[in-house]
Design a protein around this motif. Structure first.
Motif, PDB file in Angstrom:
ATOM      1  N   GLU A  27       0.813  -1.206   0.000  1.00  0.00           N
ATOM      2  CA  GLU A  27       0.000   0.000   0.000  1.00  0.00           C
ATOM      3  C   GLU A  27       0.854   1.267   0.000  1.00  0.00           C
ATOM      4  N   THR A  28       2.000   1.169   0.657  1.00  0.00           N
ATOM      5  CA  THR A  28       2.895   2.323   0.792  1.00  0.00           C
ATOM      6  C   THR A  28       4.317   1.885   0.496  1.00  0.00           C
ATOM      7  N   VAL A  29       5.059   2.750  -0.187  1.00  0.00           N
ATOM      8  CA  VAL A  29       6.465   2.481  -0.464  1.00  0.00           C
ATOM      9  C   VAL A  29       7.319   3.422   0.377  1.00  0.00           C
ATOM     10  N   ALA A  30       8.234   2.838   1.140  1.00  0.00           N
ATOM     11  CA  ALA A  30       9.244   3.616   1.856  1.00  0.00           C
ATOM     12  C   ALA A  30      10.406   3.797   0.883  1.00  0.00           C
ATOM     13  N   LEU A  31      10.482   4.957   0.275  1.00  0.00           N
ATOM     14  CA  LEU A  31      11.442   5.217  -0.792  1.00  0.00           C
ATOM     15  C   LEU A  31      12.647   5.970  -0.232  1.00  0.00           C
ATOM     16  N   ALA A  32      13.834   5.417  -0.417  1.00  0.00           N
ATOM     17  CA  ALA A  32      15.051   6.018   0.143  1.00  0.00           C
ATOM     18  C   ALA A  32      15.294   7.394  -0.456  1.00  0.00           C
ATOM     19  N   ALA A  33      15.316   8.404   0.415  1.00  0.00           N
ATOM     20  CA  ALA A  33      15.639   9.767  -0.001  1.00  0.00           C
ATOM     21  C   ALA A  33      17.093  10.092   0.319  1.00  0.00           C
ATOM     22  N   ASN A  96       1.119   5.169  -1.968  1.00  0.00           N
ATOM     23  CA  ASN A  96       1.636   6.249  -1.138  1.00  0.00           C
ATOM     24  C   ASN A  96       3.155   6.135  -1.082  1.00  0.00           C
ATOM     25  N   VAL A  97       3.821   7.268  -0.931  1.00  0.00           N
ATOM     26  CA  VAL A  97       5.282   7.274  -0.886  1.00  0.00           C
ATOM     27  C   VAL A  97       5.751   7.997   0.372  1.00  0.00           C
ATOM     28  N   HIS A  98       6.475   7.270   1.237  1.00  0.00           N
ATOM     29  CA  HIS A  98       7.082   7.849   2.432  1.00  0.00           C
ATOM     30  C   HIS A  98       8.586   7.985   2.203  1.00  0.00           C
ATOM     31  N   ALA A  99       9.167   9.051   2.702  1.00  0.00           N
ATOM     32  CA  ALA A  99      10.590   9.313   2.500  1.00  0.00           C
ATOM     33  C   ALA A  99      11.420   8.597   3.556  1.00  0.00           C
ATOM     34  N   TRP A 100      12.137   7.581   3.137  1.00  0.00           N
ATOM     35  CA  TRP A 100      13.028   6.795   4.002  1.00  0.00           C
ATOM     36  C   TRP A 100      14.319   7.588   4.167  1.00  0.00           C
ATOM     37  N   THR A 101      14.547   8.111   5.370  1.00  0.00           N
ATOM     38  CA  THR A 101      15.599   9.085   5.614  1.00  0.00           C
ATOM     39  C   THR A 101      16.626   8.546   6.597  1.00  0.00           C
ATOM     40  N   VAL A 102      17.831   8.258   6.114  1.00  0.00           N
ATOM     41  CA  VAL A 102      18.922   7.808   6.975  1.00  0.00           C
ATOM     42  C   VAL A 102      19.688   9.042   7.427  1.00  0.00           C
ATOM     43  N   VAL A 145      15.932  16.811   6.823  1.00  0.00           N
ATOM     44  CA  VAL A 145      14.487  16.610   6.973  1.00  0.00           C
ATOM     45  C   VAL A 145      13.711  17.720   6.278  1.00  0.00           C
ATOM     46  N   GLN A 146      14.153  18.953   6.453  1.00  0.00           N
ATOM     47  CA  GLN A 146      13.438  20.072   5.841  1.00  0.00           C
ATOM     48  C   GLN A 146      13.469  19.998   4.320  1.00  0.00           C
ATOM     49  N   GLU A 147      14.624  19.662   3.759  1.00  0.00           N
ATOM     50  CA  GLU A 147      14.730  19.546   2.298  1.00  0.00           C
ATOM     51  C   GLU A 147      13.869  18.420   1.755  1.00  0.00           C
ATOM     52  N   ILE A 148      13.875  17.297   2.431  1.00  0.00           N
ATOM     53  CA  ILE A 148      13.083  16.159   1.957  1.00  0.00           C
ATOM     54  C   ILE A 148      11.602  16.490   1.975  1.00  0.00           C
ATOM     55  N   LEU A 149      11.150  17.151   3.033  1.00  0.00           N
ATOM     56  CA  LEU A 149       9.731  17.493   3.122  1.00  0.00           C
ATOM     57  C   LEU A 149       9.366  18.609   2.132  1.00  0.00           C
ATOM     58  N   THR A 150      10.281  19.538   1.900  1.00  0.00           N
ATOM     59  CA  THR A 150       9.999  20.672   1.017  1.00  0.00           C
ATOM     60  C   THR A 150      10.080  20.280  -0.449  1.00  0.00           C
ATOM     61  N   VAL A 151      11.166  19.639  -0.829  1.00  0.00           N
ATOM     62  CA  VAL A 151      11.401  19.308  -2.235  1.00  0.00           C
ATOM     63  C   VAL A 151      10.778  17.961  -2.600  1.00  0.00           C
ATOM     64  N   ALA A 254       9.983  18.881  11.335  1.00  0.00           N
ATOM     65  CA  ALA A 254       8.964  18.292  10.470  1.00  0.00           C
ATOM     66  C   ALA A 254       7.615  18.961  10.690  1.00  0.00           C
ATOM     67  N   GLY A 255       7.287  19.228  11.947  1.00  0.00           N
ATOM     68  CA  GLY A 255       6.018  19.877  12.249  1.00  0.00           C
ATOM     69  C   GLY A 255       5.922  21.269  11.668  1.00  0.00           C
ATOM     70  N   ARG A 256       7.027  22.008  11.679  1.00  0.00           N
ATOM     71  CA  ARG A 256       7.022  23.363  11.110  1.00  0.00           C
ATOM     72  C   ARG A 256       6.999  23.344   9.589  1.00  0.00           C
ATOM     73  N   THR A 257       7.584  22.306   9.008  1.00  0.00           N
ATOM     74  CA  THR A 257       7.724  22.255   7.550  1.00  0.00           C
ATOM     75  C   THR A 257       6.511  21.638   6.867  1.00  0.00           C
ATOM     76  N   ALA A 258       6.000  20.561   7.421  1.00  0.00           N
ATOM     77  CA  ALA A 258       4.852  19.847   6.825  1.00  0.00           C
ATOM     78  C   ALA A 258       4.050  19.238   7.971  1.00  0.00           C
TER      79      ALA A 258
END
Length: 332
Positions: A27-33, A96-102, A145-151, A254-258
């Motif tokens: 249902e959802t893909v955790a896509l490596a960002a 759905n696409v979630h950003a997998w963030t290391v 985190v901010q870049e991933i959520l913004t871009v 994350a809360g401030r950005t998205a």
């Protein structure tokens, strides 16, 4: 919810990949960002079968104005905007696409900036491990985190290595096996004594760790708490605070950005935990999902999941991260 963890190179250049994932019930893909170096099998891709990823990279365009001292690298083995290309293809298939963030696992930045990496009690650096006691490292993680959520504009955010990395690591050829280091030794070698960490511990901590590692007879200590003795409570609090502080700052960003993007944490209730699943001994109400590593001993994994369930707040979900590969196939 069925979530599949996927790399951008699994999707870019393979038009059949999104539908193949959807057909499996994903249902959802955790896509490596952002992701560390790796060697990946790609058996379904029309252009390659094995991909060597030589360094940690950021899979969205690197905008120079968005970064400060620590700047992530762009990949050469896949397009610089591979995350965006893969995201759009997956969403077109109804996923759905979630950003997998290391976060703190980054050998490229660690090698280039040795002053911000974890160092053990002997001063040995771990170049793959950015120490979150350094403000430059925290700043980098916040900007990431901010870049991933913004871009990247993902449907969700997944935080991995949201705390200090430790001694255990397998991205290079391992030559420490057989050195007769016990699990307690590995825990002690995971304590960071960099310039920012060492002063936070009680004064005898470094000497105690070094003496235990260099002992000439086997230790009777079965846990790191026993090995540290009266120092354990204070040292443990310092370690937990590293993960807690980083996690809470990133959740705030994350809360401030998205504000409406759900957050998943890769977590471990063990207060001494290091690595991809950071220490979370008291829970985290700011997250939506807590995910535990479940590809080890089944009884240990089950206990870890149960403990996270106990820590979960009402409405907070707990996830099991399993491998669908031999020799440890996913256990139903």
């Amino acid at each position: 919810m069925n979530v599949a963890y996927v790399y951008p190179w699994d999707i870019v250049g393979d038009p059949s990949a999104p539908d193949r994932l959807a057909s499996l019930g994903v249902e959802t893909v955790a896509l490596a960002a952002s992701y560390h170096s790796t060697r990946a099998a790609t058996p379904y891709h029309p252009a390659h079968r094995v991909l060597d990823v030589p360094y940690s990279a950021f899979y969205l365009p690197v905008r120079p104005s968005a970064w400060s001292r620590l700047v992530p690298a762009s990949p050469t083995w896949t397009p610089a905007d591979a995350y965006l290309q893969a995201r759009d293809t997956l969403k077109a298939a109804g996923l759905n696409v979630h950003a997998w963030t290391v976060l703190t696992h980054n050998s490229q930045l660690g090698v280039a900036n040795p002053d911000v990496v974890v160092r053990n009690a002997f001063g040995d650096p771990y170049p793959y491990a950015l120490c979150p006691a350094h403000e430059d490292v925290v700043d980098y993680c916040e900007r990431l985190v901010q870049e991933i959520l913004t871009v990247g504009d993902p449907d969700g955010l997944i935080l991995e290595a949201c705390g200090p990395m430790g001694f255990a690591h397998q991205s290079i050829h391992e030559k420490t096996s057989g050195a007769d280091w016990t699990p307690v030794d590995a825990d002690l070698l995971s304590l960071c004594f960099c310039a920012h960490c060492a002063s936070r511990y009680p004064t005898p901590t470094r000497a105690t760790v070094r003496a235990t590692i260099d002992r000439t007879t086997p230790t009777l200590a079965g846990t790191i708490d026993e090995a540290l003795g009266s120092l354990a409570d204070e040292v443990r609090a310092v370690r937990v605070d590293l993960s807690t502080s980083l996690r809470q700052r990133l959740i705030a960003v994350a809360g401030r950005t998205a504000a409406n993007v759900p957050i998943t944490l890769h977590a471990n209730p063990d207060p001494w935990a290091v690595g991809a699943f950071a220490a979370l001994p008291s829970g985290e109400p700011g997250a939506d999902v807590l995910v535990a590593n479940c590809w080890g001993d089944p009884s240990t994994d089950a206990a870890r999941l149960s403990r996270l369930a106990e820590l979960a707040t009402p409405g907070q979900r707990v996830g099991a991260y399993v491998l669908a590969l031999p020799p440890r196939p996913a256990d139903p």
